[in-house]
Scaffold this motif. Sequence first.
Motif, mmCIF file in Angstrom:
data_model
loop_
_atom_site.group_PDB
_atom_site.id
_atom_site.type_symbol
_atom_site.label_atom_id
_atom_site.label_comp_id
_atom_site.label_asym_id
_atom_site.label_seq_id
_atom_site.Cartn_x
_atom_site.Cartn_y
_atom_site.Cartn_z
ATOM 1 N N VAL A 3 0.841 -1.206 0.000
ATOM 2 C CA VAL A 3 0.000 0.000 0.000
ATOM 3 C C VAL A 3 0.872 1.251 0.000
ATOM 4 C CG1 VAL A 3 -1.679 1.305 1.354
ATOM 5 C CG2 VAL A 3 -1.958 -1.162 1.064
ATOM 6 N N LEU A 4 1.935 1.245 0.782
ATOM 7 C CA LEU A 4 2.837 2.399 0.816
ATOM 8 C C LEU A 4 3.523 2.593 -0.537
ATOM 9 C CD1 LEU A 4 3.998 4.605 2.610
ATOM 10 C CD2 LEU A 4 5.784 3.006 3.294
ATOM 11 N N ALA A 5 3.914 1.500 -1.181
ATOM 12 C CA ALA A 5 4.539 1.590 -2.499
ATOM 13 C C ALA A 5 3.552 2.128 -3.537
ATOM 14 C CB ALA A 5 5.062 0.229 -2.934
ATOM 15 N N LEU A 6 2.276 1.769 -3.396
ATOM 16 C CA LEU A 6 1.266 2.283 -4.315
ATOM 17 C C LEU A 6 1.114 3.790 -4.174
ATOM 18 C CD1 LEU A 6 -0.839 1.402 -6.409
ATOM 19 C CD2 LEU A 6 -2.474 1.228 -4.538
ATOM 20 N N LEU A 7 1.137 4.277 -2.946
ATOM 21 C CA LEU A 7 1.044 5.724 -2.720
ATOM 22 C C LEU A 7 2.275 6.458 -3.260
ATOM 23 C CD1 LEU A 7 -0.398 5.725 0.890
ATOM 24 C CD2 LEU A 7 -1.618 6.201 -1.227
ATOM 25 N N VAL A 8 3.453 5.916 -3.008
ATOM 26 C CA VAL A 8 4.687 6.548 -3.499
ATOM 27 C C VAL A 8 4.725 6.535 -5.022
ATOM 28 C CG1 VAL A 8 7.209 6.330 -3.561
ATOM 29 C CG2 VAL A 8 5.987 6.063 -1.405
ATOM 30 N N THR A 9 4.270 5.445 -5.630
ATOM 31 C CA THR A 9 4.237 5.362 -7.086
ATOM 32 C C THR A 9 3.285 6.399 -7.663
ATOM 33 O OG1 THR A 9 4.723 3.011 -6.987
ATOM 34 C CG2 THR A 9 3.798 3.829 -9.037
ATOM 35 N N GLY A 10 2.149 6.592 -7.019
ATOM 36 C CA GLY A 10 1.204 7.617 -7.465
ATOM 37 C C GLY A 10 1.795 9.017 -7.403
ATOM 38 N N VAL A 11 2.526 9.295 -6.340
ATOM 39 C CA VAL A 11 3.174 10.613 -6.213
ATOM 40 C C VAL A 11 4.247 10.787 -7.286
ATOM 41 C CG1 VAL A 11 4.660 11.996 -4.707
ATOM 42 C CG2 VAL A 11 2.653 10.859 -3.766
ATOM 43 N N LEU A 12 5.034 9.739 -7.533
ATOM 44 C CA LEU A 12 6.062 9.818 -8.574
ATOM 45 C C LEU A 12 5.442 10.013 -9.952
ATOM 46 C CD1 LEU A 12 8.605 7.086 -7.454
ATOM 47 C CD2 LEU A 12 8.957 9.556 -7.488
ATOM 48 N N ARG A 13 4.338 9.297 -10.236
ATOM 49 C CA ARG A 13 3.668 9.439 -11.530
ATOM 50 C C ARG A 13 3.120 10.851 -11.705
ATOM 51 N NH1 ARG A 13 3.517 8.006 -16.239
ATOM 52 N NH2 ARG A 13 1.431 7.352 -16.613
ATOM 53 N N PHE A 14 2.557 11.407 -10.617
ATOM 54 C CA PHE A 14 2.048 12.775 -10.674
ATOM 55 C C PHE A 14 3.185 13.755 -10.940
ATOM 56 C CE2 PHE A 14 0.897 16.790 -8.582
ATOM 57 C CZ PHE A 14 -0.243 17.098 -9.317
ATOM 58 N N GLY A 15 4.324 13.550 -10.274
ATOM 59 C CA GLY A 15 5.479 14.413 -10.500
ATOM 60 C C GLY A 15 6.009 14.311 -11.917
ATOM 61 N N LEU A 16 6.055 13.107 -12.467
ATOM 62 C CA LEU A 16 6.500 12.934 -13.850
ATOM 63 C C LEU A 16 5.539 13.592 -14.835
ATOM 64 C CD1 LEU A 16 7.735 9.236 -13.791
ATOM 65 C CD2 LEU A 16 9.140 11.281 -14.063
ATOM 66 N N ALA A 17 4.255 13.529 -14.553
ATOM 67 C CA ALA A 17 3.268 14.169 -15.425
ATOM 68 C C ALA A 17 3.386 15.687 -15.355
ATOM 69 C CB ALA A 17 1.865 13.727 -15.045
ATOM 70 N N ARG A 18 3.676 16.213 -14.168
ATOM 71 C CA ARG A 18 3.796 17.667 -14.010
ATOM 72 C C ARG A 18 4.990 18.245 -14.771
ATOM 73 N NH1 ARG A 18 0.398 21.301 -12.097
ATOM 74 N NH2 ARG A 18 1.962 22.335 -10.867
ATOM 75 N N ILE A 19 6.088 17.493 -14.829
ATOM 76 C CA ILE A 19 7.266 18.022 -15.526
ATOM 77 C C ILE A 19 7.273 17.660 -17.007
ATOM 78 C CG2 ILE A 19 8.663 18.059 -13.433
ATOM 79 C CD1 ILE A 19 10.113 15.576 -14.481
ATOM 80 N N GLY A 20 6.288 16.884 -17.445
ATOM 81 C CA GLY A 20 6.175 16.560 -18.867
ATOM 82 C C GLY A 20 6.993 15.363 -19.319
ATOM 83 N N ALA A 21 7.450 14.558 -18.388
ATOM 84 C CA ALA A 21 8.280 13.409 -18.756
ATOM 85 C C ALA A 21 7.452 12.240 -19.280
ATOM 86 C CB ALA A 21 9.105 12.959 -17.555
ATOM 87 N N THR A 22 6.138 12.277 -19.083
ATOM 88 C CA THR A 22 5.312 11.152 -19.511
ATOM 89 C C THR A 22 5.173 11.072 -21.028
ATOM 90 O OG1 THR A 22 3.320 12.493 -19.184
ATOM 91 C CG2 THR A 22 3.988 11.035 -17.386
ATOM 92 N N ARG A 23 5.503 12.118 -21.729
ATOM 93 C CA ARG A 23 5.404 12.043 -23.195
ATOM 94 C C ARG A 23 6.492 11.158 -23.792
ATOM 95 N NH1 ARG A 23 8.001 17.541 -25.567
ATOM 96 N NH2 ARG A 23 9.683 17.655 -24.065
ATOM 97 N N TRP A 24 7.522 10.837 -23.009
ATOM 98 C CA TRP A 24 8.600 9.978 -23.480
ATOM 99 C C TRP A 24 8.349 8.507 -23.141
ATOM 100 C CZ3 TRP A 24 11.572 12.226 -26.831
ATOM 101 C CH2 TRP A 24 11.760 13.590 -26.756
#
Length: 68
Positions: free
Chosen positions: A21-42
Amino acid sequence: MGLREWSLGGVLLSPFLIYAVLALLVTGVLRFGLARIGATRWIWHEALFDSALYVCVLAALVALTGQW
């Protein structure tokens, strides 16, 4: 945290469940951070990337907290 069961209202919970559960929360935060900086387009395959990121975060949490 150790690898002992946790008792929650008389129900024994595996410590791996708490790590998951903790890893799921951390992964969600990391995904949100990657989306905010625009890295998800790669990212070519988002579902595969999310799964791999979750496994890496889960392994890191278990490795870091398992030594205490």
